[in-house]
Write an enzyme that holds these catalytic residues in place. Structure first.
Site, PDB file in Angstrom:
ATOM      1  N   ARG A 266       5.911  -7.555  -1.364  1.00 45.80           N
ATOM      2  CA  ARG A 266       5.822  -6.382  -2.230  1.00 45.80           C
ATOM      3  C   ARG A 266       6.559  -5.181  -1.625  1.00 45.80           C
ATOM      4  O   ARG A 266       6.315  -4.794  -0.501  1.00 45.80           O
ATOM      5  CB  ARG A 266       4.357  -6.043  -2.519  1.00 45.80           C
TER       6      ARG A 266
ATOM      7  N   LYS B  23       2.960   2.255  -3.220  1.00 42.18           N
ATOM      8  CA  LYS B  23       2.097   2.424  -4.396  1.00 42.18           C
ATOM      9  C   LYS B  23       1.152   3.619  -4.217  1.00 42.18           C
ATOM     10  O   LYS B  23       0.983   4.436  -5.123  1.00 42.18           O
ATOM     11  CB  LYS B  23       1.297   1.127  -4.565  1.00 42.18           C
TER      12      LYS B  23
ATOM     13  N   CYS C 249       0.798  -1.242   0.000  1.00 42.31           N
ATOM     14  CA  CYS C 249       0.000   0.000   0.000  1.00 42.31           C
ATOM     15  C   CYS C 249       0.822   1.281   0.000  1.00 42.31           C
ATOM     16  O   CYS C 249       0.687   2.100  -0.903  1.00 42.31           O
ATOM     17  CB  CYS C 249      -0.933   0.014   1.201  1.00 42.31           C
TER      18      CYS C 249
END
Ligand code: UDX
Length: 439
Positions: A332, A266, A263
């Site tokens: 990520r 990005k 989160c």
């Protein structure tokens, strides 16, 4: 109520399972057949504490099911949630909305009777308007309202965050959506959770503003940590000293190797792009993004410095933890993805262990040697680096670690240990933002 949840990623799956647990009848829909098969067999595609049991209980009670074809679920739904991915678009950092719009088109063809269409995915301001336009263009006869209802779920604590949130934000343009959204979240009345109804654009922006603020807060304390190192102060005490001020608050003031995850990186980038396009640039957030990117890369230099130089030829570095935070298998934007290649570029051999993330990490980290446990990873290494604060790294047998290492050097990027204890045990210990003398 009947709910169709489009997308069984992290957000869709957790939200679907929790809505079912609230008593609604939920069908989670995904185009990935292998994923649906796995879910139907009771296996989770992600690691999230408590999720498997929650899914199993609700499937057993007949409130939760999984489907490859969402047609029936969407036709009969009171609310259809869009919870598909919105990755950073390659090249420009804008959120890629192709999955969201594809879902909108699919929903348009199927809705039947008044239906509320809710975006759970994090989407740029104005996406709700576009979804409404897409559906209206395809189905001028359809009776629907498009709502924004962002998620604020932390990985590793997502079920608790869903069931006991600080607040729920709901952005509506059509008043008919209000009673329906209130009913969906009715179990939260027990805890008197504030449900904040706003306009749709405001709700969309609130999500980005929340994540940007938290990313900024972390970046603030990370920079303060660097300053502490230069001035001989202790960032943990500074964090406590400021965090006890209610206006500041103590959370998200833990200095570390930089924020990662699905989160913050990005969403901050997407918000920066949105703001620039709107002619109202967010300089604070632009700088936050830059500082954080540079910080993750700079962590490898700390490891080299702990070994007394910039050249790591012939040295072996043990990384404990690879995921961007504990209690997830999510890799990520994890700082380890910057640190490991940088260490290898300096000539080091990197051997690593992560309790849940190695399967994902193996796809992303060429050249890293994966080991079966923390002690395996440390064996024969010149330095051990704590990258992620998994519980099992908080209580390592340090005498054993010392024996397994070639030399007793630890770089603790999460401040798991206390400098004075490590010194007493004979380690050369470096951490984040704590005084040189205590290291
Ligand atoms: C975040 C938000 O918290 C959540 O509300 C949102 O909906 C999704 O993004 P998540 O990415 O799961 O959740 O993790 P979070 O716990 O917020 O941590 C994000 C990153 O910040 C991690 O890399 C973590 O290590 C780092 N972090 C967090 C710090 O470095 N210091 C802190 O004090 C807190």
């Amino acid at each position: 109520m009947r709910v169709a949840m489009i997308g069984t990623g992290y957000v869709g799956l957790v939200s679907g399972a929790c809505f079912a647990d609230f008593g609604h009848v939920v069908t989670c829909v995904d185009k990935d057949a292998a994923k649906i098969d796995r879910l139907n067999a009771g296996r989770m595609p992600i690691y999230e504490p408590g999720l498997e049991d929650l899914v199993a209980a609700n499937v057993r009670d007949g409130r939760l099911s999984f489907a490859l074809d969402g047609a029936d679920a969407i036709r009969t739904a009171d609310a259809v949630f869009i919870a598909v991915g919105t990755p950073s678009r390659r090249g420009d950092g804008h959120a890629d909305l192709s999955y969201v719009y594809a879902a909108a088109e699919e929903i348009a063809d199927l809705i039947n009777g008044f239906t509320v269409i809710v975006t759970k995915s994090t989407v740029p301001v104005g996406t709700g308007d576009e979804i409404e336009r897409i559906i209206r263009a395809r189905r001028p006869d359809a009776d629907f309202a498009v709502v924004s209802n962002p998620e604020f779920l932390r990985e590793g604590a997502a079920i608790g965050d869903f069931k006991r949130p600080d607040r729920v934000v709901v952005g509506i343009e059509d008043e008919r959506a209000r009673p329906l959204m209130t009913e969906l979240y009715r179990p939260l009345n027990l805890n008197e959770t504030p449900i904040l109804f706003t306009g749709r654009r405001t709700s969309e922006l609130t999500k980005y503003a929340a994540n940007a603020f938290l990313a900024l807060k972390i970046t603030f304390i990370n920079e303060m940590a660097d300053l502490c190192e230069s001035l001989g102060a202790d960032v943990q005490q500074v964090a406590r000293g400021i965090g006890l001020d209610n206006r500041i608050g103590s959370k998200f003031l833990h200095a570390g190797p930089g924020y990662g995850g699905s989160c913050f990186p990005k969403d901050t980038l997407a918000l920066v792009r949105t703001a620039t396009d709107a002619g109202s640039p967010l300089r604070l957030i632009e700088t936050t993004v830059e500082i954080n990117d540079a910080r993750k890369k700079a962590m490898a230099d700390r490891v080299a410095a702990a070994l007394g130089g910039t050249d790591l030829k012939g040295k072996t570095v043990a990384l404990l933890g690879l995921t961007f935070k504990p209690n997830t298998d999510d890799m990520r934007d994890a700082p380890s993805l910057d640190v490991a290649p940088a260490l290898m570029a300096m000539g080091a051999t990197v051997q690593a262990f992560d309790p849940e993330g190695m399967h994902e990490a193996a796809k992303l980290m060429d050249g890293v040697v994966f080991r079966d446990g923390p002690y395996d990873a440390v064996e024969g290494a010149d330095v051990v680096v704590i990258m992620t604060e998994w519980d099992q790294f908080r209580a390592l047998d340090l005498d054993r670690i010392k024996l397994l290492l070639k030399q007793p050097v630890m770089v603790d990027l999460r401040n798991v240990y206390r400098p004075e204890d490590m010194k007493a045990r004979g380690f050369h210990y470096s951490s984040i933002g704590r005084p040189e003398s205590a290291r």
